[in-house]
Design a protein around this motif. Structure first.
Motif, mmCIF file in Angstrom:
data_model
loop_
_atom_site.group_PDB
_atom_site.id
_atom_site.type_symbol
_atom_site.label_atom_id
_atom_site.label_comp_id
_atom_site.label_asym_id
_atom_site.label_seq_id
_atom_site.Cartn_x
_atom_site.Cartn_y
_atom_site.Cartn_z
ATOM 1 N N MET A 127 0.838 -1.201 0.000
ATOM 2 C CA MET A 127 0.000 0.000 0.000
ATOM 3 C C MET A 127 0.870 1.247 0.000
ATOM 4 O O MET A 127 1.747 1.396 0.840
ATOM 5 C CB MET A 127 -0.915 0.012 1.234
ATOM 6 N N MET A 128 0.623 2.117 -0.941
ATOM 7 C CA MET A 128 1.399 3.347 -1.053
ATOM 8 C C MET A 128 0.813 4.420 -0.147
ATOM 9 O O MET A 128 -0.395 4.629 -0.093
ATOM 10 C CB MET A 128 1.378 3.839 -2.498
ATOM 11 N N ALA A 129 1.684 5.118 0.580
ATOM 12 C CA ALA A 129 1.240 6.161 1.502
ATOM 13 C C ALA A 129 0.491 7.275 0.765
ATOM 14 O O ALA A 129 -0.515 7.809 1.262
ATOM 15 C CB ALA A 129 2.439 6.728 2.248
ATOM 16 N N VAL A 166 -3.092 6.241 0.011
ATOM 17 C CA VAL A 166 -3.913 6.223 1.223
ATOM 18 C C VAL A 166 -4.345 7.638 1.600
ATOM 19 O O VAL A 166 -5.516 7.906 1.910
ATOM 20 C CB VAL A 166 -3.149 5.553 2.375
ATOM 21 N N GLN A 167 -3.404 8.571 1.573
ATOM 22 C CA GLN A 167 -3.737 9.952 1.928
ATOM 23 C C GLN A 167 -4.718 10.571 0.934
ATOM 24 O O GLN A 167 -5.602 11.331 1.305
ATOM 25 C CB GLN A 167 -2.445 10.786 2.008
ATOM 26 N N GLU A 168 -4.557 10.213 -0.354
ATOM 27 C CA GLU A 168 -5.474 10.725 -1.381
ATOM 28 C C GLU A 168 -6.885 10.194 -1.138
ATOM 29 O O GLU A 168 -7.883 10.922 -1.307
ATOM 30 C CB GLU A 168 -4.971 10.318 -2.768
ATOM 31 N N ASP A 169 -6.991 8.936 -0.735
ATOM 32 C CA ASP A 169 -8.305 8.352 -0.441
ATOM 33 C C ASP A 169 -8.992 9.086 0.707
ATOM 34 O O ASP A 169 -10.204 9.326 0.679
ATOM 35 C CB ASP A 169 -8.168 6.871 -0.099
ATOM 36 N N VAL A 170 -8.220 9.431 1.743
ATOM 37 C CA VAL A 170 -8.793 10.157 2.888
ATOM 38 C C VAL A 170 -9.307 11.525 2.442
ATOM 39 O O VAL A 170 -10.407 11.953 2.810
ATOM 40 C CB VAL A 170 -7.763 10.299 4.016
ATOM 41 N N ARG A 171 -8.473 12.227 1.673
ATOM 42 C CA ARG A 171 -8.892 13.559 1.199
ATOM 43 C C ARG A 171 -10.159 13.468 0.336
ATOM 44 O O ARG A 171 -11.061 14.298 0.448
ATOM 45 C CB ARG A 171 -7.755 14.209 0.411
ATOM 46 N N PHE A 212 -5.590 4.087 6.429
ATOM 47 C CA PHE A 212 -4.574 4.934 7.052
ATOM 48 C C PHE A 212 -3.977 4.234 8.269
ATOM 49 O O PHE A 212 -2.741 4.212 8.456
ATOM 50 C CB PHE A 212 -5.203 6.277 7.448
ATOM 51 N N LEU A 213 -4.832 3.657 9.124
ATOM 52 C CA LEU A 213 -4.354 3.043 10.362
ATOM 53 C C LEU A 213 -3.724 1.678 10.124
ATOM 54 O O LEU A 213 -2.991 1.175 10.990
ATOM 55 C CB LEU A 213 -5.509 2.936 11.360
ATOM 56 N N GLU A 268 5.529 -0.047 11.883
ATOM 57 C CA GLU A 268 6.859 0.070 11.323
ATOM 58 C C GLU A 268 7.290 1.532 11.275
ATOM 59 O O GLU A 268 6.482 2.436 11.436
ATOM 60 C CB GLU A 268 6.884 -0.537 9.910
ATOM 61 N N GLU A 269 8.575 1.730 10.984
ATOM 62 C CA GLU A 269 9.122 3.083 11.010
ATOM 63 C C GLU A 269 8.439 4.006 10.004
ATOM 64 O O GLU A 269 8.164 5.168 10.288
ATOM 65 C CB GLU A 269 10.639 3.016 10.702
ATOM 66 N N GLY A 270 8.110 3.516 8.816
ATOM 67 C CA GLY A 270 7.532 4.378 7.769
ATOM 68 C C GLY A 270 6.032 4.452 7.782
ATOM 69 O O GLY A 270 5.421 4.976 6.822
ATOM 70 N N ALA A 271 5.389 3.945 8.829
ATOM 71 C CA ALA A 271 3.925 3.960 8.902
ATOM 72 C C ALA A 271 3.412 5.401 8.972
ATOM 73 O O ALA A 271 4.053 6.280 9.554
ATOM 74 C CB ALA A 271 3.459 3.162 10.101
ATOM 75 N N LEU A 272 2.246 5.619 8.397
ATOM 76 C CA LEU A 272 1.667 6.970 8.380
ATOM 77 C C LEU A 272 1.340 7.452 9.792
ATOM 78 O O LEU A 272 1.438 8.651 10.080
ATOM 79 C CB LEU A 272 0.393 6.990 7.518
#
Length: 1264
Positions: A1077-1079, A1082-1087, A1124-1125, A1226-1230
């Motif tokens: 899943m690309m960050a 995911v952010q675009e889906d929320v917006r 997102f979560l 993980e470290e790169g999690a949103l």
């Protein structure tokens, strides 16, 4: 030849176009008026006979040709009437209007009086008719005599009365002798004893409605005829003067000209004033009342069919002209015939909007009128002071305040606003005669303001004396002066009242459409391209305009924006880019610009009601013009007449000398100068003339949809009637094409899609408006040519006749295309035919709504449209040709096969989109539903282990919990209409480990409308599997009729979002997919999800879609936050089973509560506070809920409650800063990316300004 040229060339700027005399033509004799609808049982003295135009001058004019038959019919709508000296011989006044094909109107003013019959042939014919009438009466009373039937067989309706005198059989002589002495009954006539009188009409045709001046001129002319002393000049001099020497007053000026007995004033408004309107609005308001007048105005604005009804022709004109002058700045675009005489009663069959007036016969009742169109008819009974408006009429914006303001104006002028006041009869008042030149000069000097202080004081004392003494002991001159002054005051008072009432309405329209030009769409590059694409373009942004209007105004405005008068108004604005603006539009625009200069209120759309502030200023200009004449026309003078012509004979209107009246004599140099100057500047004339000015550039590009030839409407000849009916048929077909095209464009247009979540629906207000227009069109179509009707609705009457005809047949006829699979059996054994026209009718008839015939017809149309069966049902209805021929006349639209087929084809196009018009309008009825649970095919046997229940929810409520019988997968139940279905709760009672099933989806069928809703699930229901849920909340989508998923491809309405499918959940939950899943995605889906919610709330409330879909459906807020979560979520599970966000939230809350109890957050930067408290409180309340909704259901509930209570944006920072987060993600999690969390909080915070109401199905059982 030069005189004729002068006469015709200057016609457009003359006060009057024609002078006409109508009456009895002694040469042709008596002809019964067959079209009057009178019985030959009446005495001949009480019957009407055909009138003729005896003379008219001039013979013709270039731009306004004389229409002989129309003028004759409107001058004497009831034909000729005879009276004797025993009857009342009151003279009457009425007016009429004639429309030309270009939309301009001319006005006729008629003075009718009785003149003694001198022709021996006419007297003999009347005597013979009366004797025959007596014989027929006696013959009909003695039914035993066979000879009586033969004597009464001859009808006087086929030949002239002169021929009847010679055709009397000798066998009737005895009978005539027997009744000759019986002449004392009512309506009797004996030439030896009685004097015979016949009606005669004097008419003046003018280009503008100069009511008062024309009335005074004709009244003075009649007074001169009845006076024992001859007038100063022959009558030809006065008629010639008004025809050729009295010009139109210049705009903004008044003009004085001379009648037979005194000066007459007329005035004309200036370019910045409201157009000329002299018909007394005060009289119309006093007859109907302010409430009824506003209701009538509403009906006229919405282009219903308006039928006026009164015994008095002038009352018909007063109300018709009054209501059309109140329309400013809009103009009536359809049939306008305020006086429909008997030969024109076929016009009542017109299937288009109209304003018409018919005379009430003496003793006639409203119930005796058989009208083909009543579904959308506004019936105005003027004499009984009542208005019958159509059903479901919207309220005029700010109607209560408007009526209050109008009432205040009326009360200032002494007019009671409640109406019901009997006004003065329209018999012409005796115009006072000046008995001396001194008094006449004194009156003229007073008008011109030329009186000094002393003279004015004397005049005022005379006026006071006249009022005080009542004229009992005064000289004739003083009486006349008092009467004249009193009349002047009344005329001025009526003019001022007219202006003030019209200003109030003009102010309301200015407030409602003050910024209309901001919503006009200018899409064409030039006029020709705009005209060629006229039907396919939108010239006004109706949706945006309605979105800024007060909610209470929307029902009226949405319907008004669909009218021809508003479309024509907007077209005028568009075309003004290339041509001069119409005078009315220019005046309105100038007023709006002036108001904007002084208007400091920025929010002009939602401001409170403001009263008109220019009432007194507007009336002052009219008062000034009426008090002092600006111009004086040349006085009447002797003409070049032969010796012996123009001789005065009291009581008889003379035979006018044609050669001096057929042409102007060019004696008036001043008038010639005015004429010449106006001819040289036609543009100025066109721009300044409010009512009749013509703009050749505009006429070249006629863009108004004028299907009817107005000039043919007043022609009663069979050829003209046939042509008119043909135009009606073509007009109905064209209207059907445009309406269906408009409905499709609104449904499938790009603008609709842009403002919704892929939803090309228009719901609520605009949909109801368009469908109301379709119902109105169908009613008018079915009413055209109708000759047999039950109730007010023509369509429902036809359906009832069809139902009765079907009931008589032994075997029920199968619908084309129907089959056994379309039948479904109820629990009580009755069968439901899904495609049956008759079944739909029965359902409507059995509804508990107590609908009228019109209401039932509309309900049936709504149901057929929602089922996509409208064209099919109507086609079936029209297959009964025998019934059609029985119900309709030969010219009816429904008997025109080719047009009928095209009509049905246009209606068929509406099947390409989905409507919910019946479901959303009839909300209180009971609807049968069928629910079917569909398990995964491989595991369908597992259904035997579960004990499921369902609860279906929609816009209007829920069905309650419905237990599905054991060992079945479906349930049938009946409940109150749920509206459009949105959610479905699916659960099971058995909590054992073996009671589990994988559900594919749930289907719900509306058994009345045929709609099918699919509720995808794709998840387990049972303990120990999946998230352990025993209850699911599913989100539904409407699928095409028949239930095929792929059928949505041909429908124009994209499917709504549904419940997230199992495949989506697997992608979210599986470890392999989670890593991919690309960050950014995911952010675009929320917006996108948040943006859809914002757009939802910025729509009109009536136009909003389903909020639950935007929250919980596929692509909704819940799913986007879950993504997102889940981004960067760690898992130690070896077998890559699903993971759930709720597990993390529960552990985070436990961690916060534990840390709080220990008083140590292990160095975390998280500060304990209200966000943490509320987060813990809500999560514990959700877990404590008795519902077994599983982990996914709990997370959905968590998001919905948080967004509803404006807490969700506060909960994310505590979750992100919790020590557990570092170990779980993980470290790169949103969630561990502070900028990403901050951005998400800001997005969610924007939703806090909206009030979110959640469906009961989502939050049931949670105690906060």
């Amino acid at each position: 030849m030069s005189g004729t040229a002068a006469a015709t060339g200057s016609a457009s700027c003359r006060f009057a176009h024609y002078f006409v005399v109508c009456g009895l033509d002694a040469e042709t004799g008596l002809e019964p008026d067959d079209g009057a609808g009178e019985s030959f049982d009446q005495s001949p003295i009480r019957r009407s006979f055909k009138s003729k135009v005896l003379v008219h001058y001039p013979e013709n004019t270039d731009r306004n040709p004389f229409r002989k038959d129309a003028v004759n019919m409107l001058c004497m709508p009831r034909g000729l009437y005879f009276r004797t000296q025993a009857d009342r011989l009151d003279h009457q006044f009425h007016s009429f209007s004639i429309a030309s094909d270009d939309g301009t109107r001319s006005y006729g003013f008629v003075h009718t009086f009785y003149e003694e019959v001198t022709s021996p042939q006419i007297i003999t014919a009347m005597q013979t008719l009366y004797q025959m009438h007596q014989v027929e009466r006696q013959s009909s009373s003695s039914a035993s005599s066979p000879s009586s039937s033969s004597s009464s067989a001859s009808s006087p309706s086929t030949s002239s009365m002169d021929s009847l005198v010679s055709s009397l059989e000798e066998s009737d002589a005895e009978s005539l002798a027997r009744v000759s002495g019986c002449l004392t009954c009512a309506g009797s006539f004996d030439p030896a004893r009685d004097t015979l009188y016949v009606s005669k009409a004097l008419c003046l045709l003018t280009p503008l409605p100069f009511l008062q001046a024309s009335r005074q001129f004709l009244s003075q002319l009649h007074q001169a005829v009845t006076s024992h002393t001859a007038p100063p000049l022959p009558l030809e001099s006065y008629i010639h003067n008004i025809l050729y020497e009295v010009p139109l007053p210049p705009p903004g000026r008044s003009l004085r000209f001379h009648g037979v007995q005194g000066p007459i004033m007329c005035q004309r408004p200036g370019p910045s004033e409201l157009p000329l309107g002299e018909y007394p609005l005060g009289e119309a308001f006093s007859l109907l009342g302010a409430d009824n007048m506003v209701q009538l105005l509403t009906c006229t604005l919405l282009e219903t069919q308006v039928l006026l009804y009164s015994q008095d022709y002038q009352r018909l004109m007063t109300v018709a002209e009054g209501i059309t002058t109140l329309l400013f700045p809009f103009q009536w675009q359809h049939i306008y015939v305020p006086i429909v005489s008997a030969p024109l009663h076929h016009l009542l069959d017109a299937p288009v909007p109209f304003v018409m007036g018919i005379q009430r016969r003496e003793g006639a009742q409203r119930s005796s009128l058989h009208l083909p169109h009543e579904a959308n008819l506004c019936f105005v009974d003027i004499d009984n002071h009542c208005v019958e408006a159509p059903e479901d009429l919207p309220v005029f914006p700010d109607q209560t305040e408007l009526i209050q303001e109008l009432s205040e104006v009326l009360l200032r002028f002494g007019v009671p606003p409640q109406g019901g006041v009997i006004t003065k009869p329209t018999t012409s008042t005796t115009s006072p005669r000046m008995s001396s030149l001194v008094l006449e000069d004194l009156m003229e000097d007073r008008r011109n303001g030329n009186l000094g202080g002393e003279e004015l004081a004397v005049l005022e004392r005379l006026q006071a004396l006249a009022q005080r003494c009542g004229g009992g002991k005064m000289s004739d001159g003083a009486k006349t002066l008092g009467h004249e002054l009193e009349e002047e005051e009344e005329e001025l008072k009526a003019a001022k009242l007219n202006i003030q009432l019209r200003e109030v309405l003009a102010g309301r329209f200015a407030a409602m459409f003050g910024r209309y030009d901001e919503f006009v769409i200018h899409s064409a590059l030039d006029l020709d391209s705009w005209l060629s694409n006229r039907e396919g373009t939108f010239s006004f942004d109706k949706g945006s305009f309605l979105s800024v209007q007060p909610t209470a105004h929307l029902r009226f405005l949405s319907r008004f924006l669909e009218t021809s008068m508003f479309s024509s108004f907007v077209d005028g604005k568009v075309i003004s880019r290339w041509a001069d603006r119409e005078p009315l539009q220019q005046l309105f625009d100038n007023r709006l610009e002036k108001e904007r200069l002084y208007d400091t209120d920025k929010d002009s759309y939602n401001c409170r009601y403001r009263k008109c502030t220019t009432l007194f200023e507007s009336a002052q200009a009219t008062e000034r013009r009426l008090m002092k004449a600006d111009h004086t026309a040349i006085h009447p003078h002797l003409l070049d007449m032969r010796i012996g012509q123009g001789r005065h004979q009291p009581g008889y209107f003379p035979k006018l000398q044609a050669d001096v009246l057929a042409q102007g004599q060019n004696t008036n140099k001043w008038s010639s100068r005015v004429t010449a100057s106006r001819r040289t500047d036609p543009k100025r004339s066109a721009m300044t003339d409010h009512s009749g000015g013509d703009n050749e550039h505009r006429q070249k590009h006629t863009f108004a949809k004028k299907n009817l030839h107005q000039s043919k409407l007043l022609d009663p000849s069979p050829q003209a009637v046939t042509q008119t009916q043909r135009e009606f048929v073509d007009g109905l077909l064209s209207e059907c094409r445009l309406k269906t095209k408009r409905m499709l464009m609104e449904r499938m247009g790009k603008e609709s899609v842009e403002f919704g979540q892929g939803e090309a629906n228009i719901t609520g207000l605009q949909e109801n408006t368009l469908i109301h227009g379709l119902c109105d069109l169908l009613e008018r179509t079915w009413g055209h040519g109708l000759q047999l009707k039950q109730g007010k609705s023509a369509l429902w009457s036809h359906l009832l006749h069809y139902q009765a005809a079907q009931g008589k047949t032994d075997t029920p006829t199968e619908c084309p295309g129907s089959n056994a699979s379309e039948q479904r059996t109820f629990d009580d054994g009755t069968q439901l035919l899904k495609g049956s026209l008759i079944q739909d009718m029965r359902f409507i008839q059995n509804m508990s709504e107590c609908l009228s015939e019109v209401g039932q017809a509309r309900a049936w149309i709504h149901l057929a449209l929602e089922k996509k069966m409208l064209s099919h049902h109507l086609k079936e209805l029209l297959t009964n040709q025998e019934l059609l021929r029985q119900l309709y006349k030969s010219h009816a639209f429904l008997l025109c096969e080719e047009e009928r087929e095209q009509f049905l084809f246009h209606l068929l196009s509406l099947n390409t989109v989905d409507y919910l018009c019946f479901t959303r309008v009839f909300t209180s009825i009971s609807i049968p539903y069928r629910v079917v649970i569909i398990p995964m095919k491989k595991l369908s046997i597992a259904m035997a282990t579960v004990d499921p229940w369902v609860c279906v929810s929609g816009e209007l409520g829920d069905s309650g919990v419905r237990q599905i019988p054991k060992n079945t997968q479906e349930i049938f139940f009946q409940c109150k209409n749920l509206g459009r279905l949105s959610t479905l709760q699916l659960g099971q009672e058995n909590s054992g480990l073996l009671a589990k099933c994988l559900i594919d989806c749930v289907m719900v069928y509306n058994e009345i409308t045929g709609h099918t809703y699919k509720f995808p699930c794709g998840r387990w229901l049972g303990k120990g599997v999946g998230d352990g849920s025993l209850e699911r909340v599913l989100i539904g989508q409407l699928v095409s009729p028949g239930g095929e998923e792929d059928a949505g491809r041909w429908t124009g309405t994209p499917p709504e979002l549904s419940s997230p499918s199992q495949s989506v959940r697997i992608v979210l939950g599986s470890l392999g997919s989670r890593n991919r899943m690309m960050a950014v995605e995911v952010q675009e889906d929320v917006r996108e999800a948040a943006n859809n919610l914002v757009k939802h709330f910025h729509k009109l409330e009536q136009e909003r879609g389903n909020l639950t879909v935007l929250l919980c459906g596929e692509g909704g807020l819940v799913l986007s936050l879950e993504k997102f979560l889940l981004h960067g979520f760690k898992s130690n599970r070896l077998f890559q089973r699903n993971v759930f966000v709720w597990d993390f939230i529960e552990k985070a809350v436990v961690s916060m509560e534990t840390a709080d109890q220990m008083g140590d957050l292990h160095g975390s930067t998280l500060t304990k506070g209200p966000p943490c408290d509320s987060l813990c409180h809500y999560v514990n309340a959700i877990n404590a809920s008795p519902r077994n909704i599983g982990k996914e259901g709990k997370f959905q509930l968590f998001v919905c409650l948080g967004i509803r209570d404006r807490l969700l944006s506060q909960w994310l920072p505590p979750l992100a800063e919790c020590p557990l987060t570092g170990r779980t993600y993980e470290e790169g999690a949103l969630l561990r990316n502070r900028p990403a969390v901050h951005s998400l909080c800001r997005i969610l915070h924007t939703l806090n300004e909206f009030t979110i109401t959640l469906e009961t199905a989502l939050v049931k059982g949670v105690d906060l």
